[in-house]
Structures are given as C-alpha cells and as structure tokens.
Design an enzyme around this catalytic site. Structure first.
Site, short mmCIF file in Angstrom:
data_model
loop_
_atom_site.label_atom_id
_atom_site.label_comp_id
_atom_site.label_asym_id
_atom_site.label_seq_id
_atom_site.Cartn_x
_atom_site.Cartn_y
_atom_site.Cartn_z
N HIS A 52 -6.89 -5.99 2.15
CA HIS A 52 -5.75 -5.40 2.89
C HIS A 52 -5.15 -6.49 3.78
O HIS A 52 -5.89 -7.22 4.46
CB HIS A 52 -6.23 -4.28 3.81
CG HIS A 52 -6.79 -3.07 3.12
ND1 HIS A 52 -6.06 -1.91 2.96
CD2 HIS A 52 -8.01 -2.83 2.59
CE1 HIS A 52 -6.83 -1.00 2.35
NE2 HIS A 52 -8.02 -1.54 2.11
N HIS B 16 -10.24 -5.43 -3.26
CA HIS B 16 -8.89 -5.67 -2.73
C HIS B 16 -8.97 -6.11 -1.29
O HIS B 16 -9.85 -5.70 -0.54
CB HIS B 16 -8.00 -4.43 -2.88
CG HIS B 16 -8.61 -3.16 -2.35
ND1 HIS B 16 -9.56 -2.44 -3.05
CD2 HIS B 16 -8.43 -2.51 -1.19
CE1 HIS B 16 -9.92 -1.39 -2.35
NE2 HIS B 16 -9.26 -1.39 -1.20
N GLN C 2 -14.26 2.24 1.53
CA GLN C 2 -13.66 1.88 0.23
C GLN C 2 -13.46 3.14 -0.61
O GLN C 2 -14.39 3.94 -0.78
CB GLN C 2 -14.55 0.88 -0.52
CG GLN C 2 -13.87 0.37 -1.79
CD GLN C 2 -14.65 -0.74 -2.50
OE1 GLN C 2 -15.75 -1.09 -2.07
NE2 GLN C 2 -14.07 -1.27 -3.55
N ASN D 109 -12.92 -3.57 2.54
CA ASN D 109 -13.92 -2.52 2.63
C ASN D 109 -14.82 -2.63 1.40
O ASN D 109 -14.33 -2.65 0.27
CB ASN D 109 -13.25 -1.14 2.67
CG ASN D 109 -12.39 -0.95 3.92
OD1 ASN D 109 -12.77 -1.39 5.00
ND2 ASN D 109 -11.24 -0.32 3.76
N ASP E 188 0.85 -1.18 0.00
CA ASP E 188 0.00 0.00 0.00
C ASP E 188 0.89 1.24 0.00
O ASP E 188 1.88 1.32 0.71
CB ASP E 188 -0.92 0.00 1.23
CG ASP E 188 -2.07 0.97 1.09
OD1 ASP E 188 -3.23 0.50 1.02
OD2 ASP E 188 -1.82 2.20 1.06
N VAL F 289 -11.05 2.82 -3.50
CA VAL F 289 -10.68 2.33 -4.84
C VAL F 289 -11.65 1.20 -5.18
O VAL F 289 -11.67 0.17 -4.48
CB VAL F 289 -9.22 1.84 -4.89
CG1 VAL F 289 -8.90 1.30 -6.29
CG2 VAL F 289 -8.26 2.96 -4.50
P1 AMP Z 1 -9.76 1.22 0.38
O1 AMP Z 1 -9.87 2.51 1.16
O2 AMP Z 1 -10.16 0.00 1.15
O3 AMP Z 1 -10.44 1.34 -0.97
O4 AMP Z 1 -8.20 1.02 0.11
C1 AMP Z 1 -7.54 1.59 -0.96
C2 AMP Z 1 -6.07 1.58 -0.62
O5 AMP Z 1 -5.34 1.77 -1.81
C3 AMP Z 1 -5.63 2.69 0.35
O6 AMP Z 1 -5.07 2.09 1.52
C4 AMP Z 1 -4.60 3.46 -0.45
O7 AMP Z 1 -3.52 3.91 0.33
C5 AMP Z 1 -4.15 2.45 -1.48
N1 AMP Z 1 -3.63 2.99 -2.73
C6 AMP Z 1 -4.16 3.96 -3.50
N2 AMP Z 1 -3.40 4.15 -4.58
C7 AMP Z 1 -2.38 3.26 -4.51
C8 AMP Z 1 -1.24 2.96 -5.33
N3 AMP Z 1 -1.02 3.61 -6.48
N4 AMP Z 1 -0.40 1.99 -4.94
C9 AMP Z 1 -0.61 1.33 -3.78
N5 AMP Z 1 -1.66 1.56 -2.96
C10 AMP Z 1 -2.52 2.52 -3.32
#
Ligand code: AMP
Length: 113
Positions: free
Chosen positions: A101, A99, A93, A86, A31, A95
């Site tokens: 974590h 995914h 969430q 999430n 991350d 993204v």
């Molecule tokens: P969520 O909030 O569960 O959707 O988690 C999305 C995660 O993606 C967050 O912890 C971000 O820090 C991580 N994230 C966003 N962009 C990138 C990236 N380019 N490379 C690695 N992690 C990322």
C-alpha cells in the site's frame, strides 16, 4: 494459488483497474476503497500470497516493489507517504496476493490500529 485472487484477475486483464504504473515485474493501481487522497497498491506480477511466503529468491523483486512505491509516491506529488504490507489475516490482509500500500495526501497517525 494467489492467481485466483482479485489481483490475479486484474493482472490477467479480466477486471479493470485504475493503473498508475506498470513494468515487467509489477503493476500499480488505485485502491478501490482509498483510505487517503492517494492510496495506490503495488503488486508483483509473480504470484506470492503474502510477505511471509517470500524467500531469498524474491529479494530483488521485493526491493523493486519498494522502489516502485517511492516512484509512484513522487509521481502522485507526495513528499510524505506511508508504505504498508499486511502479511496474514490478523494483520489485516484480505487479498492474498502480496501488495504494497502507498498511502498519503493527508496527515497519518501512528501507531496504526
Ligand atoms: P489488504 O487488506 O492489505 O489485503 O489490502 C487489500 C486492498 O485491496 C484493500 O485496501 C482493498 O480496498 C483493495 N481492493 C480490493 N479489491 C480491489 C480492486 N478490485 N481494485 C483495487 N483495489 C482493491
């Protein structure tokens, strides 16, 4: 739709990631904003926006993602770790490409915020 997310771009090799594991079904990478000494994301190559969109057709894939999460945790030397998925904006969430974590390397409080 989720191929248009930043994770779709990572899967297509358009932007870099700090990869820790990959196979034909998924990719795992660190991350970019780690919440603990180890914070890895395991994502399917198949675009599923969120867990709520998964169907029985994804049953094996979802199991695979969890097995890879445990494999990555072991690879990172973690005896204890937390997996988080999430699903939906109100759950945190950000993204919309499914995914998992994998978080560890420090004591983790419960319940989460
Ligand atoms: P969520 O909030 O569960 O959707 O988690 C999305 C995660 O993606 C967050 O912890 C971000 O820090 C991580 N994230 C966003 N962009 C990138 C990236 N380019 N490379 C690695 N992690 C990322």
């Amino acid at each position: 739709m989720s191929q248009d997310t930043i994770f779709g771009r990572i899967l297509r090799g358009e932007i870099p990631c700090d990869q820790v594991y990959a196979d034909e079904h998924c990719l795992a990478f660190r991350d970019v904003t780690p919440q603990a000494p180890v914070h890895v994301l395991v994502i399917p190559r198949q675009p599923i926006a969120q867990l709520a969109d998964a169907t029985e057709a994804h049953e094996a894939l979802l199991g695979h993602l969890l097995l890879v999460a445990a494999r990555v945790a072991k690879q990172e030397g973690l005896e204890s770790f937390r997996t988080v998925i999430n699903s939906g904006a109100d759950a945190g969430q950000t993204v919309f490409h499914l995914h998992v974590h994998v978080i560890g390397g420090r004591p983790l409080a419960w319940p989460p915020g």
